[in-house]
Scaffold this active site. Sequence first.
Site, PDB file in Angstrom:
ATOM      1  N   PHE A  62       2.365   8.936  -0.552  1.00 16.79           N
ATOM      2  CA  PHE A  62       1.011   7.000  -0.586  1.00 16.79           C
ATOM      3  C   PHE A  62       0.110   7.398  -1.658  1.00 16.79           C
ATOM      4  O   PHE A  62      -0.865   6.767  -0.349  1.00 16.79           O
ATOM      5  CB  PHE A  62       1.667   6.847   0.791  1.00 16.79           C
ATOM      6  CG  PHE A  62       3.227   6.839   0.542  1.00 16.79           C
ATOM      7  CD1 PHE A  62       4.403   6.048   0.171  1.00 16.79           C
ATOM      8  CD2 PHE A  62       3.651   7.136   2.221  1.00 16.79           C
ATOM      9  CE1 PHE A  62       5.418   5.990   0.821  1.00 16.79           C
ATOM     10  CE2 PHE A  62       4.730   6.721   2.476  1.00 16.79           C
ATOM     11  CZ  PHE A  62       5.250   6.288   1.651  1.00 16.79           C
TER      12      PHE A  62
ATOM     13  N   TRP B 151       0.803  -1.212   0.108  1.00 17.38           N
ATOM     14  CA  TRP B 151       0.034   0.336   0.251  1.00 17.38           C
ATOM     15  C   TRP B 151       0.502   1.311  -0.295  1.00 17.38           C
ATOM     16  O   TRP B 151       0.432   2.338  -1.036  1.00 17.38           O
ATOM     17  CB  TRP B 151      -1.044   0.409   1.438  1.00 17.38           C
ATOM     18  CG  TRP B 151      -2.058   1.390   1.554  1.00 17.38           C
ATOM     19  CD1 TRP B 151      -2.733   1.697   1.162  1.00 17.38           C
ATOM     20  CD2 TRP B 151      -1.229   2.510   2.602  1.00 17.38           C
ATOM     21  NE1 TRP B 151      -3.264   2.353   0.899  1.00 17.38           N
ATOM     22  CE2 TRP B 151      -1.577   3.382   2.194  1.00 17.38           C
ATOM     23  CE3 TRP B 151      -0.450   2.470   3.030  1.00 17.38           C
ATOM     24  CZ2 TRP B 151      -2.709   4.318   2.748  1.00 17.38           C
ATOM     25  CZ3 TRP B 151      -0.104   3.835   3.655  1.00 17.38           C
ATOM     26  CH2 TRP B 151      -1.622   4.779   3.039  1.00 17.38           C
ATOM     27  N   HIS B 152       2.075   1.077   0.648  1.00 17.42           N
ATOM     28  CA  HIS B 152       2.890   1.623   0.477  1.00 17.42           C
ATOM     29  C   HIS B 152       3.298   2.410  -0.428  1.00 17.42           C
ATOM     30  O   HIS B 152       4.272   3.912  -0.984  1.00 17.42           O
ATOM     31  CB  HIS B 152       4.014   2.018   1.746  1.00 17.42           C
ATOM     32  CG  HIS B 152       3.687   1.845   3.153  1.00 17.42           C
ATOM     33  ND1 HIS B 152       3.053   1.245   3.618  1.00 17.42           N
ATOM     34  CD2 HIS B 152       3.784   3.317   4.136  1.00 17.42           C
ATOM     35  CE1 HIS B 152       2.053   2.021   5.528  1.00 17.42           C
ATOM     36  NE2 HIS B 152       2.826   2.967   5.602  1.00 17.42           N
ATOM     37  N   GLY B 153       3.898   1.578  -1.383  1.00 20.68           N
ATOM     38  CA  GLY B 153       4.217   1.845  -2.753  1.00 20.68           C
ATOM     39  C   GLY B 153       4.754   0.659  -3.748  1.00 20.68           C
ATOM     40  O   GLY B 153       4.581  -0.172  -3.277  1.00 20.68           O
TER      41      GLY B 153
END
Lengths: 113, 470
Positions: free
Chosen positions: B470, B324-326
């Site tokens: 993000f 999800w962060h990247g």
Amino acid sequence: MVAVERELTETLPTATAPITADAIPLALRRRGASPRQVLAMTIVGIFVLALFASRDLPSWVGGISDERVVERAQTGAIKWDDAMASLGLVRPHEALRAWVSWALELKWSRDPR
Amino acid sequence: MLFPTLGFLLFFLIVAAAMAVLDTRFTAKKAVLVGASYYFYAQWDWRFCFLLAGSSVVSYLAGQLIDAAPDRRRRQIILGIAVALHLGLLGAFKYFDFFISSANQLARLLGLEHELPFIEILLPVGISFFTFHGISYITDVYRGDVAVCRNPLDMLLYMSFFPQLVAGPIVRAAYFLPQLARPSAEPIPIGPALLLILVGLFKKVVIANYVATGLVDPVFSAPTSYGGPDLLLATYGYAVQIYCDFSAYSDMAIALAALLGFRFPANFNQPYRSQRLREFWQRWHISLSTWLRDYLYKPLGGNRGGRLKTYRNLLLTMLLGGLWHGAAWKFIAWGALHGGGLTVERMLEPWIGRRALSPVAKIVATLVVFHFVCFAWIFFRAEDFGMAALYIGGLAAGWSGGLQQAGPFVVALIALGLAGQFTSDALFDRAATAFARVPSWGLGAVAGIVVALINALGPEGVAPFIYFRF
């Protein structure tokens, strides 16, 4: 058996339970203000900021995306800064900036000569 | 438009004026806030507004359809389609090129010559956050945790409310939508809100900025040029930087929402004082970790299917949390480390269990958790996997030289950032209570002076918040 019950209880959805805690707890929300007081605070805050941070005003104005506004606003910001400088209100800002520059230059030990 | 800028200050002044003028007209206030939020979002790229509006429409219609569906099976189908639409949008913008790049690398390894083309589209700011808002709403309607939203204006505002739009906190529908049903009878907590803004500004403008430019950025960009002491300090520095950056944004978002008459949930609670990794996730980015728990970990089965399935669910949740962060393997590695850590902790629970720790054991546990989190941050911050490996290699060797990069000022800021993890809540409460006694014009004057001081202490210009990407 108790352990199994505990595991099951932990994962059951609890519709009535609060999802998460408020960031500002209830005890701190008892005293407060109206939207007009928030506006008053914002206006006074911006004015005081303009008094003491006038050195940065021209560069802040440059950050506004509307180019038509920027040129005229920057001229005004420079004049405002000159006026604040003549009143001596830029001194705290300059003193702090000088202190930070000095602090950033600090080293653990002096160079051997 | 960043919070600590003149442009945002003038924007907020206009919004605050509108709120004051409209006073008791709640629907008009909500309409103004929707307009202001879309204007705020358009400052990045006006085309993103269509994406945001589309996401809101999908969520609104899905809620209506789920509510009107006669049986569970149809509700499930509608939920599935709506979640797939949200995730499809997120996937297309955020992950498409990552999967293409990974597929091309695999093809090269297999000796295939054909390469898939990239689409190279700009990542819309905050897309992960408003996607999670949309999924939260439709899932809560499906589960019966929140009443369906009949008012399109409320849905538009829930999805776009500008304080949380681009970097959270992730506000659940069940938490926020009831606040839009009727105006709050509570006064605006002006004292705590102002204190949060000032503390947030200091954390971002002074601590995060100087630690980044004075230590973290140079060391992480060329780790082989530095010895162990600088590498270790830059790791601690990044732990402080990301906390001060992200929690500062959350503080300001919470405060701005409060000044507009809305409540937000807490998002950080001194995470580096945690004695367990599990506790760390109850204190760090709380709105994301609880979201992952309720919409991913529990639907996967949570801890209901026995030990092995619990470990699998923990690992999967944290891997996806990392992703999800990247769109990069380094984030997956970061998620895997945390998932692995949580799993090991869970395995050891019969031994380390829930017994009270002695004071010495508490200190040791805090240090162990902090260093584990710092180690994982190396993957999170490094440019890529290779740089992370070089960085860790440098930490394992080359301890002969002293500090080259970090000066006393930056070290003092890191120490200050870490000390802030161990202050008492009562300190904030006392200061907020004292602020609340000051008249609004006095608070304005105090705020103006303190902001001017923070501005003078900080470097010129403000770097974007880390979590914007993000």
